[in-house]
Motif scaffolding. Structure first.
Motif, PDB file in Angstrom:
ATOM      1  N   ARG A   1       0.654  -1.364  -0.055  1.00  0.00           N
ATOM      2  CA  ARG A   1      -0.327   0.103  -0.033  1.00  0.00           C
ATOM      3  C   ARG A   1       0.848   1.155  -0.265  1.00  0.00           C
ATOM      4  O   ARG A   1       2.176   1.402   0.324  1.00  0.00           O
ATOM      5  CB  ARG A   1      -1.224  -0.048   1.024  1.00  0.00           C
ATOM      6  N   PRO A   2       0.067   2.078  -0.524  1.00  0.00           N
ATOM      7  CA  PRO A   2       1.405   3.591  -0.036  1.00  0.00           C
ATOM      8  C   PRO A   2       1.356   4.059   0.854  1.00  0.00           C
ATOM      9  O   PRO A   2      -0.190   4.353   1.452  1.00  0.00           O
ATOM     10  CB  PRO A   2       0.773   4.461  -1.389  1.00  0.00           C
ATOM     11  N   ASP A   3       2.678   4.537   1.195  1.00  0.00           N
ATOM     12  CA  ASP A   3       3.101   5.199   2.788  1.00  0.00           C
ATOM     13  C   ASP A   3       2.257   6.175   2.982  1.00  0.00           C
ATOM     14  O   ASP A   3       1.922   7.085   2.040  1.00  0.00           O
ATOM     15  CB  ASP A   3       4.172   5.317   2.882  1.00  0.00           C
ATOM     16  N   THR A   4       1.406   6.299   3.804  1.00  0.00           N
ATOM     17  CA  THR A   4       0.623   7.376   3.945  1.00  0.00           C
ATOM     18  C   THR A   4       1.070   8.083   5.538  1.00  0.00           C
ATOM     19  O   THR A   4      -0.261   8.664   5.879  1.00  0.00           O
ATOM     20  CB  THR A   4      -1.223   6.916   4.454  1.00  0.00           C
ATOM     21  N   SER A   5       2.167   7.894   5.665  1.00  0.00           N
ATOM     22  CA  SER A   5       2.548   8.893   7.242  1.00  0.00           C
ATOM     23  C   SER A   5       2.638  10.209   6.668  1.00  0.00           C
ATOM     24  O   SER A   5       3.354   9.842   5.626  1.00  0.00           O
ATOM     25  CB  SER A   5       3.481   7.776   7.864  1.00  0.00           C
ATOM     26  N   VAL A   6       2.078  11.443   7.681  1.00  0.00           N
ATOM     27  CA  VAL A   6       2.719  12.286   7.330  1.00  0.00           C
ATOM     28  C   VAL A   6       4.323  12.613   7.296  1.00  0.00           C
ATOM     29  O   VAL A   6       5.021  12.215   8.183  1.00  0.00           O
ATOM     30  CB  VAL A   6       2.351  13.293   8.757  1.00  0.00           C
ATOM     31  N   PRO A   7       4.866  12.988   6.075  1.00  0.00           N
ATOM     32  CA  PRO A   7       6.197  13.404   6.087  1.00  0.00           C
ATOM     33  C   PRO A   7       7.119  14.827   7.448  1.00  0.00           C
ATOM     34  O   PRO A   7       5.711  15.345   7.822  1.00  0.00           O
ATOM     35  CB  PRO A   7       6.564  14.662   5.248  1.00  0.00           C
TER      36      PRO A   7
ATOM     37  N   THR B   1       8.697  17.664   9.062  1.00  0.00           N
ATOM     38  CA  THR B   1       9.131  18.794   8.461  1.00  0.00           C
ATOM     39  C   THR B   1       9.586  19.327   9.733  1.00  0.00           C
ATOM     40  O   THR B   1       9.582  19.061  10.346  1.00  0.00           O
ATOM     41  CB  THR B   1       7.330  19.893   8.738  1.00  0.00           C
ATOM     42  N   ARG B   2       9.967  20.661   9.631  1.00  0.00           N
ATOM     43  CA  ARG B   2      10.400  21.571  10.485  1.00  0.00           C
ATOM     44  C   ARG B   2      10.107  21.877  11.509  1.00  0.00           C
ATOM     45  O   ARG B   2      10.802  21.637  12.609  1.00  0.00           O
ATOM     46  CB  ARG B   2      11.511  22.994  10.081  1.00  0.00           C
ATOM     47  N   THR B   3       8.905  22.397  11.418  1.00  0.00           N
ATOM     48  CA  THR B   3       7.744  22.937  12.048  1.00  0.00           C
ATOM     49  C   THR B   3       7.382  21.336  12.865  1.00  0.00           C
ATOM     50  O   THR B   3       7.917  21.611  14.601  1.00  0.00           O
ATOM     51  CB  THR B   3       6.831  23.335  11.872  1.00  0.00           C
ATOM     52  N   SER B   4       7.670  20.276  13.077  1.00  0.00           N
ATOM     53  CA  SER B   4       7.030  19.107  13.774  1.00  0.00           C
ATOM     54  C   SER B   4       8.829  19.106  14.674  1.00  0.00           C
ATOM     55  O   SER B   4       8.545  18.495  15.745  1.00  0.00           O
ATOM     56  CB  SER B   4       7.616  18.015  13.309  1.00  0.00           C
ATOM     57  N   ALA B   5       9.913  19.488  14.299  1.00  0.00           N
ATOM     58  CA  ALA B   5      10.863  19.416  14.626  1.00  0.00           C
ATOM     59  C   ALA B   5      11.274  20.860  16.090  1.00  0.00           C
ATOM     60  O   ALA B   5      11.573  20.359  16.902  1.00  0.00           O
ATOM     61  CB  ALA B   5      12.714  19.086  13.904  1.00  0.00           C
ATOM     62  N   VAL B   6      10.042  21.631  15.534  1.00  0.00           N
ATOM     63  CA  VAL B   6      10.412  22.507  16.668  1.00  0.00           C
ATOM     64  C   VAL B   6       9.518  22.573  17.714  1.00  0.00           C
ATOM     65  O   VAL B   6       9.601  22.493  18.765  1.00  0.00           O
ATOM     66  CB  VAL B   6      10.688  24.046  16.226  1.00  0.00           C
ATOM     67  N   TRP B   7       8.597  21.679  17.389  1.00  0.00           N
ATOM     68  CA  TRP B   7       7.703  21.836  18.371  1.00  0.00           C
ATOM     69  C   TRP B   7       7.911  20.250  19.387  1.00  0.00           C
ATOM     70  O   TRP B   7       7.779  20.941  20.110  1.00  0.00           O
ATOM     71  CB  TRP B   7       6.249  20.576  18.037  1.00  0.00           C
ATOM     72  N   PHE B   8       9.038  19.550  18.638  1.00  0.00           N
ATOM     73  CA  PHE B   8       9.697  18.533  19.267  1.00  0.00           C
ATOM     74  C   PHE B   8      10.593  19.097  20.328  1.00  0.00           C
ATOM     75  O   PHE B   8       9.895  18.907  21.592  1.00  0.00           O
ATOM     76  CB  PHE B   8       9.854  17.368  18.977  1.00  0.00           C
ATOM     77  N   GLY B   9      11.016  19.771  20.321  1.00  0.00           N
ATOM     78  CA  GLY B   9      11.635  20.705  20.618  1.00  0.00           C
ATOM     79  C   GLY B   9      11.657  21.841  21.705  1.00  0.00           C
ATOM     80  O   GLY B   9      11.920  22.003  23.096  1.00  0.00           O
ATOM     81  N   VAL B  10      10.169  21.836  21.235  1.00  0.00           N
ATOM     82  CA  VAL B  10       9.922  22.854  22.519  1.00  0.00           C
ATOM     83  C   VAL B  10       9.054  22.049  23.901  1.00  0.00           C
ATOM     84  O   VAL B  10       9.411  22.048  24.441  1.00  0.00           O
ATOM     85  CB  VAL B  10       8.337  23.217  22.021  1.00  0.00           C
TER      86      VAL B  10
END
Length: 127
Positions: free
Chosen positions: A43-49, A51-60
């Protein structure tokens, strides 16, 4: 794998059938029939890529957890300790003394790492 002996004929029989397998290959996958149907397509990969915003969110979030742990550390270590360094003497909060020591250790580690990075950059530039 051993090479076939020289006295064995390599030509296919006249009736069009494939030549018989040598005894050393008879029990391996080369002597078996087909494996059956191919597996179904993926099946095609349906995961969300990422992003820089997600990395910043994790850092916060990581910073917030670290700050919370720091607050608990300071609250539990409020007692004063007597310090002496060279000609200076005084009293300071235990938590503050340990935080200052940790920051000084981090600066030493960053200085060593910076020297190593400079060495590697010079090495890459020379090549």
């Amino acid at each position: 794998m051993a090479y076939p002996p020289e006295d064995r004929p390599n030509a296919a029989p006249e009736d069009g059938a494939p030549p018989p397998l040598p005894p050393e290959l008879a029990g391996t996958l080369a002597g078996l029939a087909g494996a059956g149907k191919a597996p179904p397509p993926r099946r095609p990969d349906t995961s969300v890529p990422r992003t820089r915003t997600s990395a910043v969110w994790f850092g916060v979030w990581a910073g917030a957890v670290a700050l919370l742990l720091l607050i608990v550390f300071v609250a539990q270590n409020t007692g004063n300790v007597r310090l002496s360094f060279l000609w200076m003497q005084g009293q300071i909060s235990l938590a503050l003394a340990m935080l200052i020591a940790g920051v000084c250790g981090a600066f030493v580690a960053m200085a060593v790492a910076s020297v190593r990075i400079i060495q590697l950059r010079r090495l890459v530039r020379r090549r």
